[in-house]
Write a protein that holds these residues in place. Sequence first.
Motif, PDB file in Angstrom:
ATOM      1  N   ASN A  86      13.300  36.138  28.008  1.00  0.00           N
ATOM      2  CA  ASN A  86      12.451  37.121  27.344  1.00  0.00           C
ATOM      3  C   ASN A  86      11.200  37.339  28.178  1.00  0.00           C
ATOM      4  OD1 ASN A  86      11.501  38.853  25.311  1.00  0.00           O
ATOM      5  ND2 ASN A  86      10.318  37.193  24.398  1.00  0.00           N
ATOM      6  N   LEU A  87      10.832  38.587  28.399  1.00  0.00           N
ATOM      7  CA  LEU A  87       9.648  38.857  29.197  1.00  0.00           C
ATOM      8  C   LEU A  87       8.983  40.149  28.742  1.00  0.00           C
ATOM      9  CD1 LEU A  87      10.631  41.229  31.478  1.00  0.00           C
ATOM     10  CD2 LEU A  87      11.890  39.247  32.301  1.00  0.00           C
ATOM     11  N   GLY A  88       7.686  40.215  28.952  1.00  0.00           N
ATOM     12  CA  GLY A  88       6.926  41.422  28.649  1.00  0.00           C
ATOM     13  C   GLY A  88       6.121  41.808  29.879  1.00  0.00           C
ATOM     14  N   CYS A  89       5.904  43.087  30.111  1.00  0.00           N
ATOM     15  CA  CYS A  89       5.274  43.497  31.356  1.00  0.00           C
ATOM     16  C   CYS A  89       4.519  44.816  31.187  1.00  0.00           C
ATOM     17  CB  CYS A  89       6.323  43.683  32.452  1.00  0.00           C
ATOM     18  SG  CYS A  89       7.407  42.270  32.677  1.00  0.00           S
ATOM     19  N   THR A  90       3.679  45.126  32.179  1.00  0.00           N
ATOM     20  CA  THR A  90       2.987  46.409  32.261  1.00  0.00           C
ATOM     21  C   THR A  90       3.061  46.892  33.700  1.00  0.00           C
ATOM     22  OG1 THR A  90       1.420  45.749  30.530  1.00  0.00           O
ATOM     23  CG2 THR A  90       0.795  47.618  31.915  1.00  0.00           C
ATOM     24  N   LEU A 109       5.438  36.170  30.822  1.00  0.00           N
ATOM     25  CA  LEU A 109       6.500  35.243  30.463  1.00  0.00           C
ATOM     26  C   LEU A 109       5.848  33.930  30.065  1.00  0.00           C
ATOM     27  CD1 LEU A 109       9.661  34.954  30.490  1.00  0.00           C
ATOM     28  CD2 LEU A 109       9.432  34.027  32.787  1.00  0.00           C
ATOM     29  N   ASP A 110       6.654  32.992  29.535  1.00  0.00           N
ATOM     30  CA  ASP A 110       6.091  31.660  29.345  1.00  0.00           C
ATOM     31  C   ASP A 110       5.925  31.009  30.722  1.00  0.00           C
ATOM     32  OD1 ASP A 110       8.747  31.425  29.859  1.00  0.00           O
ATOM     33  OD2 ASP A 110       9.171  29.914  28.345  1.00  0.00           O
ATOM     34  N   GLU A 306      -2.775  36.410  27.531  1.00  0.00           N
ATOM     35  CA  GLU A 306      -3.204  35.031  27.734  1.00  0.00           C
ATOM     36  C   GLU A 306      -3.095  34.274  26.422  1.00  0.00           C
ATOM     37  OE1 GLU A 306      -7.080  32.550  29.412  1.00  0.00           O
ATOM     38  OE2 GLU A 306      -7.002  34.728  29.563  1.00  0.00           O
ATOM     39  N   ASP A 307      -2.495  33.091  26.475  1.00  0.00           N
ATOM     40  CA  ASP A 307      -2.333  32.265  25.282  1.00  0.00           C
ATOM     41  C   ASP A 307      -3.689  31.746  24.829  1.00  0.00           C
ATOM     42  OD1 ASP A 307      -1.356  30.713  23.256  1.00  0.00           O
ATOM     43  OD2 ASP A 307      -0.740  29.070  24.564  1.00  0.00           O
ATOM     44  N   LYS A 308      -4.022  32.006  23.572  1.00  0.00           N
ATOM     45  CA  LYS A 308      -5.295  31.562  23.022  1.00  0.00           C
ATOM     46  C   LYS A 308      -5.166  30.248  22.259  1.00  0.00           C
ATOM     47  CE  LYS A 308      -7.316  35.295  24.501  1.00  0.00           C
ATOM     48  NZ  LYS A 308      -8.244  35.248  25.646  1.00  0.00           N
ATOM     49  N   GLY A 309      -3.952  29.723  22.160  1.00  0.00           N
ATOM     50  CA  GLY A 309      -3.742  28.498  21.393  1.00  0.00           C
ATOM     51  C   GLY A 309      -3.063  27.428  22.204  1.00  0.00           C
ATOM     52  N   SER A 312       2.918  26.362  24.141  1.00  0.00           N
ATOM     53  CA  SER A 312       3.362  26.382  25.538  1.00  0.00           C
ATOM     54  C   SER A 312       4.410  27.445  25.802  1.00  0.00           C
ATOM     55  CB  SER A 312       3.922  25.006  25.931  1.00  0.00           C
ATOM     56  OG  SER A 312       5.059  24.690  25.148  1.00  0.00           O
ATOM     57  N   LYS A 313       5.001  28.003  24.734  1.00  0.00           N
ATOM     58  CA  LYS A 313       6.021  29.028  24.893  1.00  0.00           C
ATOM     59  C   LYS A 313       5.458  30.433  24.710  1.00  0.00           C
ATOM     60  CE  LYS A 313       9.576  26.353  25.651  1.00  0.00           C
ATOM     61  NZ  LYS A 313      10.296  26.392  26.945  1.00  0.00           N
ATOM     62  N   ALA A 314       4.159  30.543  24.560  1.00  0.00           N
ATOM     63  CA  ALA A 314       3.561  31.862  24.342  1.00  0.00           C
ATOM     64  C   ALA A 314       3.743  32.738  25.578  1.00  0.00           C
ATOM     65  CB  ALA A 314       2.080  31.726  24.011  1.00  0.00           C
ATOM     66  N   MET A 315       3.849  34.050  25.373  1.00  0.00           N
ATOM     67  CA  MET A 315       3.985  35.002  26.460  1.00  0.00           C
ATOM     68  C   MET A 315       2.626  35.179  27.131  1.00  0.00           C
ATOM     69  SD  MET A 315       6.606  36.929  27.567  1.00  0.00           S
ATOM     70  CE  MET A 315       7.561  37.407  26.142  1.00  0.00           C
ATOM     71  N   VAL A 316       2.530  34.801  28.397  1.00  0.00           N
ATOM     72  CA  VAL A 316       1.280  34.953  29.137  1.00  0.00           C
ATOM     73  C   VAL A 316       1.584  35.606  30.481  1.00  0.00           C
ATOM     74  CG1 VAL A 316       0.176  32.971  28.032  1.00  0.00           C
ATOM     75  CG2 VAL A 316       1.454  32.640  30.144  1.00  0.00           C
TER      76      VAL A 316
END
Length: 347
Positions: A86-90, A109-110, A306-309, A312-316
């Motif tokens: 799973n990935l997110g991008c711009t 991605l993570d 950016e993960d604020k918490g 470890s699996k957050a999308m960053v």
Amino acid sequence: MKKILMWVGLVLVFLLVVFGIVFRNEITTIATTKKLNDKPFYEMNYRGDYALDKILKKGVDNDQELADFATKQLLHGIPVKIKVPNLGCTTFNAITPDGDKTFARNFDLDNAPVMVVRTKPKNDYESISVVDPGLIGIKAEGMNKPMGRLMTLVAPYIPLDGMNEKGLSVAVLKLQDENTNQNTGKPGINTTVAIRMILDKAKTTDEAVNLLKKYDMHSSSTATYHFQIADKRGKSVVVEYVNNQMKVLPSDKNYQVATNFYLSPEKYGQGKGQDRYKIATEKLEDQKGILTPEQSMDLLKATHLEDKGDNSKAMVTQWSAVYQQDKLQLDIATGHNYKKVYHFNVH
């Protein structure tokens, strides 16, 4: 006994020489790998033939077929698995005040290692690309292990964005939908083979689109994707696959933006990333599509994740890349550290 030991020694020397000859390109490639920071972030200069023409002729209908090809062709029988997560991008393209063209990309991605890979195929275009070794199962701690280094020989087949010596740039972005699986009788390609093909064989956006039309797309993992492709003439398109039909969406401006939702009218808005799309579009509209490379990097920073918490699996955002298409230069920041930007040339 002395004679036996002498002959054993000679045999060992002979075997080492043969091994060095047979695996000289692999050994040289691994030797070029250099760690640049503790992200970890690496660079590699790929030596030798990764047999792109062979895989395009044969075709691949899924990630496993690509993995099987890499196992046989690049790793001499050592098994590898390829999985696009799973990935997110711009992505967006722009014009500098001097009229030069740029192409920018956040890869989200993570946590994963990052590697810049240069390739120089004998009869195709030289290019530079950015890969995530995690696609072949290499975690951050595995990059320094012998098996991890060996597995990076598959790097030419896992690019996620890049630029070739003609200034043509391409990046892939994930969409939320069922797999694309075209079955029209053409040879098959998957997501990352498509990027490799475009970088190696196309010098313009039109050529890249025409290449994609010659193959049946079988998207990686359990999703579909779209590509933004832009050349140094400033022509940009987004290529999507809607219900297994290829759609080419050209820009009517001197810039174009893509995130993780469909842009085709049939499914417009399906997916996510509308907030990042809005930020990038509004900035480019305000600037009439004109940004310096530094401003493009600033816009990537404005749209980065950016993960604020403590998840470890957050999308960053793993890397932010600005390709200067006229200068053939890649500017890249890793791990959302925008105070340190690295610079690479295609050649």
